[in-house]
Design a protein around this motif. Sequence first.
Motif: not given
Length: 322
Positions: A249-257, A291-298, A300-303
């Motif tokens: 399990p994890g959390k997306h940055g995009i959608s915050q789900a 942005k491209e440098e924010e893709l990883a955060l977008g 997977t916020f965590w997990g």
Amino acid sequence: MSIPEIAKLGHVSLVTPDLKKSLWFFNDVLGLEITERSQNTVYLRANGEFEHHSLVLKSGDRPYMDHVGWRVKRPEDVEQFEYLLKSSGTEVKKLPKGQESGQGDAISFQMPTGHNFELYFDVEKPLPPEEERSVLKNQTHRSWNRGIAPRRIDHVNLWTSHNPGSAHDWLSTKLGFKMREYVRLNNGHVVGGWMSVTPLVHDIAVMGDPHAATPARLHHVAYWLDNAQDVLRACDILREHRIIPDQGPGKHGISQALFTYVRDPASGHRVELFSNGYLIFDPDWEPVEWKEEELALGLTFWGPTEYVPHRDNHVMDQTTEA
């Protein structure tokens, strides 16, 4: 003439080389309920869904996505979409009532990527067997009747080797989808977009994968669970059935789900078990740019790090002629 509108994601139709094993996964493990079956096709829905099906499983010689079905807002919207699509050069095929069980008259066509879509309005809403019926009048099947027991279908995520920006424009101009969040690379290209016609942050996502074996692929179909605890419970149920989640399990940055990905062991089709996130009610919502440098955060916020599908050109490919 009113402008035709799509109301919601209706269903996804998947082909599997082992229908019996896929049915075990989707019915016994995920807990989708069977509404109708024949020798080579099974129709299923989640316990909170009234419509005939949100998933179709078909027997075939290889796994692929057959089509995505969208329900329109009014009966006349089917014919109006047919006219508008044909006027813009899209080839459209009429599907008579009953060609897909539980579904009325429909039209079939392809996105420029090659993904197959269907639009329809009329749909049957069968009651479940009395012994499996919920005591709640606003729910069909009993809660936790079997397996993970999701509430409803949520969204579909499609991948393409074509320019996804063109697909986003087509979905917007031809079908009325609104962009909610997107990823733009430093070269200016948009490589992923999350779009919806409902308050959901996305009913559909279209992502670019230049290494894909075919231009039309399914990344996943998502089913909604009520809360984060249900996602964790789902992981326990998967492991009790000797199934290891694909990611999460994890959390997306995009959608915050909150999410967990898992594959059907018989076909490789990927399912996302999805919860939380946010809804959009603002009529003047401005699409969120990552942005491209924010893709990883977008992604997977965590997990665990977001899975990159082109690294294993898998059986999830859908041929354009399917």
